[in-house]
Design an enzyme around this catalytic site. Structure first.
Site, short mmCIF file in Angstrom:
data_model
loop_
_atom_site.label_atom_id
_atom_site.label_comp_id
_atom_site.label_asym_id
_atom_site.label_seq_id
_atom_site.Cartn_x
_atom_site.Cartn_y
_atom_site.Cartn_z
N TYR B 103 77.89 19.96 51.93
CA TYR B 103 78.29 21.37 51.86
C TYR B 103 79.03 21.69 50.56
O TYR B 103 78.86 22.76 49.98
CB TYR B 103 79.16 21.75 53.07
CG TYR B 103 78.36 21.94 54.33
CD1 TYR B 103 77.31 22.86 54.39
CD2 TYR B 103 78.65 21.21 55.47
CE1 TYR B 103 76.58 23.05 55.55
CE2 TYR B 103 77.93 21.40 56.64
CZ TYR B 103 76.89 22.31 56.67
OH TYR B 103 76.17 22.50 57.82
N GLU B 201 78.99 -3.95 74.35
CA GLU B 201 78.20 -2.75 74.06
C GLU B 201 78.71 -1.48 74.75
O GLU B 201 78.92 -0.47 74.11
CB GLU B 201 76.73 -2.97 74.46
CG GLU B 201 75.87 -1.72 74.26
CD GLU B 201 74.40 -1.90 74.63
OE1 GLU B 201 73.98 -3.03 74.94
OE2 GLU B 201 73.67 -0.89 74.62
#
Lengths: 368, 368
Positions: B103, B201
């Site tokens: 941006y 995980e």
């Protein structure tokens, strides 16, 4: 649903409510009746606005789950096994995830009591919440992920299994902030120097505000929503508002999906309408990104997709967005056909958001 | 890529490397040459196994980016603007996200230097990492989200913008654990009482291990991978291994996508092959869920989908999985046609994973 933070009381009450459910079945059997359970209907057509609380709650419509069919009988059997598991879990001061409950059912001795899939066990826990008036957190059921963080001038005490922890959410944490636990009712707020709560959708913007010291400069507690906020995040936001009497403002991307993130903080969702009084913060206000900001600041934007347009049109019909503010903003957005992310403010420099955008908006809104 | 934790030195070196890049262009201009930049090719065909380091790194193939075409000239122009931005950012001790960089480019005075989309700016930052031998973290570029946490008998000091924070990752944190910062090289490890690192995980399993006190009972630092681990999570895992000389074991679901999670901890990914020495922990071992566990413990499972089968077959061909262990396990899985989640161990009770499964596996593996 209690909003106090006395854990033991909440647990005792949860256990009592569960046992009461089973007793009802027992009484029905003893009285020669076919066991059954009344469950409030959880659908869009059965949510009503509670004027006093300012939130959407379940209406009066009920359905009856009865053992007069094989399907109904199996469902009640599963409920009883689940209640037994939850009551034991509370006795032993253990907790578990929704997914563990599903897998655990494979170890139950009655094959008919085992869940067919996780949707079924998730649904049952929601049923038990609705029927018992106790939240999943008080059953000690954890979500798979919580993950949101908080940073700001707030000292709290968290009761953990390893003892109490007193943590100042600026001085005792790293750049990552304080990790909100799965059940924020284990927290007592001890002291604070905050003027308001700022809930932020994206991690990038949360990091920007923290790097720029917005939390210290404006005495702000920055809560990272991390997209659609987890229950724990909505709960702690509500408690910060209610108990510390602080305004809550929500800062998201400027697109219809992000307005729903604001909506879930402020009004709750249909799925959790039975929990609105526990999770929703009706006084929460929307900072932006407003469609008006996209135009006024000429922010970098993307064109609205078809699904964005549909979502905006459906929000125009949504009773929760039926205010002048939202009608005007949504109609403007449909008109300009654009959406912008919060980080698009960086197109005016990395400090624009903290030096100009937020101070201007917050003062317009009367928050600072 | 340095693995020390002296931030200032890393920053100075990063800045020097960036300036050196620009100087090269300057010299080329001054010498009457068309400016160009040599970039190592980042593709599957150009990764090679580094026997000494035990990781996959980029090979010798290069491509040349030259200003002798309009496209090439624009790319070099963007590189120079990005280098200037990064050098200033380091001067001012600021940082920014990849999305902010994209941006921000809208505010650059030269329209040709502005990025067309975020893929382009992300790619450029990777190019600059490869060419300069400096990591993104040392350029002070943050990811959008980090989000993973750590819990265990470890005391560390994190340098933050608000001063140093000394944190014990059991005694000074809530149930949620210590939030790993975006750049873990701001951390010094002060003291520990750990025997090994366990990378997990899923959040549900992480919470199970913490609730069951596995980190205290087995002197374990539990690192939550949160699915495919962020760079910060892989970096801190590698540093814990290298600096504290602790074994690392990885505990995931039993499916091909989870084996890749293990792979990204142990060997790095093609995308980040230029960072393998900084991020990968080749000594990391896989605990499970192994296909063998699915069979031996008769775990609740789902059938393999077509894409699971394809992924397993592609792993059989992947040089990183060419060991006897993986060949045997993957062939077994294709044979039984099943996958299981780590939480499926709950079908044997909530304590099975900590009382039996992990102790058995870890002692087989010689970790405990």
């Amino acid at each position: 649903m209690s909003s106090d933070t006395d854990i033991t009381t909440d647990e005792q009450r949860a256990r009592e409510q569960l046992v009461r459910l089973s007793e009802r079945f027992y009484d029905q059997f003893a009285g020669g009746d076919v066991p059954s359970m009344e469950i409030p209907t959880r659908s869009k057509s059965n949510i009503v606005f509670d004027e006093d609380a300012g939130v959407w709650v379940l209406g009066d419509r009920h359905s009856t789950r009865s053992a007069n069919s094989v399907g109904g009988a199996k469902k009640l059997l599963k409920s009883i096994y689940a209640v037994e598991f939850l009551a034991n879990q509370l006795d032993e001061d253990r907790s578990s995830t929704l997914r563990e409950l599903y897998y655990l059912s494979e170890s139950w001795d009655n094959e008919y009591a085992q869940f067919n899939d996780q949707d079924e066990s998730n649904q049952l826990i929601e049923d038990l919440e609705v029927v018992s008036g106790v939240t999943r957190e008080d059953f000690h059921m954890r979500p798979e992920e919580s993950g949101a963080t908080l940073m700001g001038p707030l000292e709290l005490r968290e009761q953990t299994r390893r003892g109490d922890r007193v943590i100042h959410c600026q001085e005792d944490v790293g750049e990552g902030g304080y990790q909100i636990p799965n059940n924020p009712d284990t927290i007592d707020f001890l002291d604070h120097d905050a003027d308001f709560i700022l809930c932020v959708e994206t991690g990038g913007m949360r990091d920007r505000l923290v790097e720029n010291g917005f939390d210290t400069d404006y005495n702000t507690i920055v809560v990272h929503l991390k997209g659609q906020p987890a229950r724990a995040t909505r709960r702690i936001t509500k408690r910060l508002h209610d108990e510390l009497d602080l305004p809550v403002v929500v800062f998201t991307d400027g697109d219809p999906w992000s307005y729903r993130i604001y909506g879930s903080v402020a009004y709750g969702s249909i799925k959790s309408a039975h929990l609105s009084e526990y999770l929703a913060t009706p006084a929460a206000k929307f900072v932006g990104i407003r469609p008006q900001d996209i135009r006024e600041y000429d922010l970098p934007s993307d064109p609205l997709s078809d699904s964005d347009v549909n979502a905006l049109e459906s929000e125009l019909e949504d009773p929760r967005f039926k205010s002048d503010f939202w009608t005007e903003q949504i109609e403007l957005q449909l008109d300009i056909g654009k959406k912008s992310e919060q980080q698009a403010l960086a197109s005016r420099g990395l400090d624009f958001v903290t030096d100009e955008y937020l101070p201007t908006r917050l003062s317009e809104m009367g928050v600072i």
